[in-house]
Enzyme design. Structure first.
Site, short mmCIF file in Angstrom:
data_model
loop_
_atom_site.label_atom_id
_atom_site.label_comp_id
_atom_site.label_asym_id
_atom_site.label_seq_id
_atom_site.Cartn_x
_atom_site.Cartn_y
_atom_site.Cartn_z
N LYS A 1 139.09 52.00 67.78
CA LYS A 1 139.35 53.36 67.32
C LYS A 1 140.87 53.85 67.51
O LYS A 1 141.07 54.75 66.93
CB LYS A 1 138.34 54.19 68.23
CG LYS A 1 136.70 54.39 67.80
CD LYS A 1 136.58 55.06 66.54
CE LYS A 1 135.13 55.23 66.01
NZ LYS A 1 134.93 55.78 64.87
N VAL B 1 126.62 58.08 51.19
CA VAL B 1 125.53 57.41 51.92
C VAL B 1 125.36 56.37 50.97
O VAL B 1 125.93 55.99 49.91
CB VAL B 1 124.24 58.40 51.57
CG1 VAL B 1 124.53 59.77 52.06
CG2 VAL B 1 124.01 58.82 50.10
N ARG B 2 124.51 55.37 51.72
CA ARG B 2 124.15 54.19 50.92
C ARG B 2 122.83 54.27 50.06
O ARG B 2 122.70 53.91 49.29
CB ARG B 2 123.83 53.23 51.93
CG ARG B 2 124.85 52.39 52.72
CD ARG B 2 124.23 51.56 53.76
NE ARG B 2 125.30 50.83 54.80
CZ ARG B 2 125.71 49.47 54.37
NH1 ARG B 2 125.30 48.74 53.35
NH2 ARG B 2 126.91 49.17 55.09
N SER C 1 136.35 58.55 69.40
CA SER C 1 135.59 58.40 70.71
C SER C 1 136.37 58.36 72.08
O SER C 1 137.32 57.85 72.27
CB SER C 1 134.90 56.96 70.89
OG SER C 1 133.97 56.87 72.04
N VAL D 1 125.53 62.21 64.09
CA VAL D 1 126.38 63.47 64.28
C VAL D 1 126.49 63.91 62.60
O VAL D 1 126.48 65.02 62.35
CB VAL D 1 127.94 63.19 64.62
CG1 VAL D 1 128.79 64.06 64.52
CG2 VAL D 1 127.39 62.60 66.17
N ALA E 1 131.11 54.68 60.87
CA ALA E 1 131.69 53.75 61.68
C ALA E 1 131.06 52.70 61.98
O ALA E 1 129.67 52.86 61.97
CB ALA E 1 132.26 54.45 63.02
N ARG E 2 131.61 51.49 62.45
CA ARG E 2 130.77 50.68 63.25
C ARG E 2 130.80 50.93 64.64
O ARG E 2 131.62 51.10 65.20
CB ARG E 2 131.45 49.25 63.04
CG ARG E 2 130.40 48.05 63.59
CD ARG E 2 131.09 46.52 63.57
NE ARG E 2 130.03 45.59 63.79
CZ ARG E 2 130.07 44.99 64.69
NH1 ARG E 2 130.95 45.32 65.87
NH2 ARG E 2 129.12 43.94 65.03
N VAL F 1 126.21 64.15 46.11
CA VAL F 1 126.20 62.87 46.92
C VAL F 1 126.68 61.70 45.91
O VAL F 1 126.87 61.69 44.87
CB VAL F 1 124.59 62.11 47.10
CG1 VAL F 1 124.45 60.78 47.27
CG2 VAL F 1 123.79 63.08 47.78
N TYR G 1 135.15 48.09 70.40
CA TYR G 1 134.79 49.62 69.81
C TYR G 1 136.00 50.53 70.02
O TYR G 1 136.48 51.15 69.01
CB TYR G 1 133.44 50.02 70.12
CG TYR G 1 133.34 51.39 69.70
CD1 TYR G 1 133.07 51.60 68.28
CD2 TYR G 1 133.14 52.54 70.87
CE1 TYR G 1 132.88 52.88 67.85
CE2 TYR G 1 132.82 53.72 70.05
CZ TYR G 1 132.67 53.94 68.94
OH TYR G 1 132.53 55.17 68.27
#
Length: 318
Positions: free
Chosen positions: A145, A32-33, A115, A12, A71-72, A44, A141
């Site tokens: 949330k 970002v990683r 979610s 997404v 999210a996880r 970034v 999960y």
């Protein structure tokens, strides 16, 4: 407007990033990683991972709105010894840490991608979930949330930070993976599927429609401190989805008329009740609130979205 986007490399998040970076009135800072190949040329911010101790001071400078898509995520084969704690660490504690620092830094709005699992897993036919329904998550999960939503609402009341909660059902589009991609593969290869008699109803949301809704919520005054359910506005049975996705793929589906009771019995024998229930049960959402309050309509139809994802699938050579 300057937007901080977490989860910018996710399914997404990447779609939203591409949309926002093309808008001249919006400047995006992507969290970002690492920067993957083909990443849009945007500001970034690199972090090692979400945590309750992450310092967001530099990333939050000049930011007006946060879209928190990181999210996880829900996993089919959980490996953590304590799944709920693992989900809470990222989806609750790390989220609240970011939101608290955002409020202190003067960020105006925090959009949280939640979610539909907060509401539950299934609905009776013709009785869709609404934003006012009592939450009933059934897995760690969904529970995490819900806890994050409640913590964000409390923070909004204490700090003045505007919070927008969005609960999408299954999201599909170019680059989709998991079960939707597996279904496309089975249909494209004309494998027999036992779903001709399945007459359920499920809400889905095309990524382009979800992105459009998120963009609307960036600055719509009536979105502040609200919860929204979002979908394509047309619910499909599993059989109808197979037929219309097959048409988009340019193939004839091979749907077998296996009685639903037999499918449930087979799922019980093989220990795959949860997976089969997602194909046999209903999960509908009512997007009436988004229509009334924000005057939102999904900009693309289900068939347009299916055509787009099918074209991507064919061109990707899968």
């Amino acid at each position: 407007m300057k937007v901080l986007l977490t989860g910018a490399t996710g399914f997404v998040g990447r779609g939203l990033l591409e949309s926002l970076s093309a808008a001249p009135e919006i400047r995006v800072r992507a969290v970002v990683r690492s920067v993957p190949a083909g990443f849009p040329p945007v500001d970034v911010c690199r972090i090692d991972g979400l945590s309750a101790s992450q310092d967001w001071t530099e990333a939050l400078q000049g930011i007006d709105v946060i879209v928190h898509a990181a999210a996880r995520v829900h996993v089919m084969h959980e490996m953590a010894n304590d799944p709920l704690s693992a989900f809470r660490a990222i989806n609750v504690d790390a989220t609240l840490n970011l939101a608290r620092q955002a409020a202190a830094a003067g960020v105006k709005r925090f959009i949280f991608l939640s979610s539909i699992k907060v509401n539950g897993e299934f609905t009776p036919m013709g009785r869709p979930f609404t934003e006012d329904a009592v939450p009933a998550p059934v897995d760690p999960y969904g529970q995490s949330k819900l806890e994050a939503e409640r913590a964000l609402h409390q923070l909004a009341g204490e700090s003045g930070l505007e919070v927008v909660i969005i609960r999408p059902p299954l999201v599909y589009g170019s680059g989709v993976g998991a079960n939707f991609a597996s279904l496309m593969g089975a249909l494209y290869r004309r494998r027999p599927l036992p779903f001709a008699l399945v007459d359920n109803r499920r809400s889905l949301v095309a990524r382009d429609n979800l992105v459009d809704f998120i963009r609307l919520c960036l600055n719509h005054p009536k979105a502040a401190n609200q919860v929204f359910l979002v979908s394509d506005g047309e619910d499909l049975s599993t059989a109808a989805l197979c037929r219309r996705l097959s048409a988009a793929l340019g193939v004839q589906p091979r749907l077998l008329p296996v009685p639903v009771v037999a499918l449930r019995a087979l799922a019980l024998l093989t220990g795959k009740q949860a997976q089969m229930q997602r194909l046999l049960g209903s999960l509908q959402v009512d997007i009436g609130k988004a229509r009334r309050l924000l005057d939102w309509r999904p900009p693309i139809s289900v068939d347009q979205a299916l055509d787009s994802v099918a074209r991507w699938y064919r061109e990707s050579g899968r």
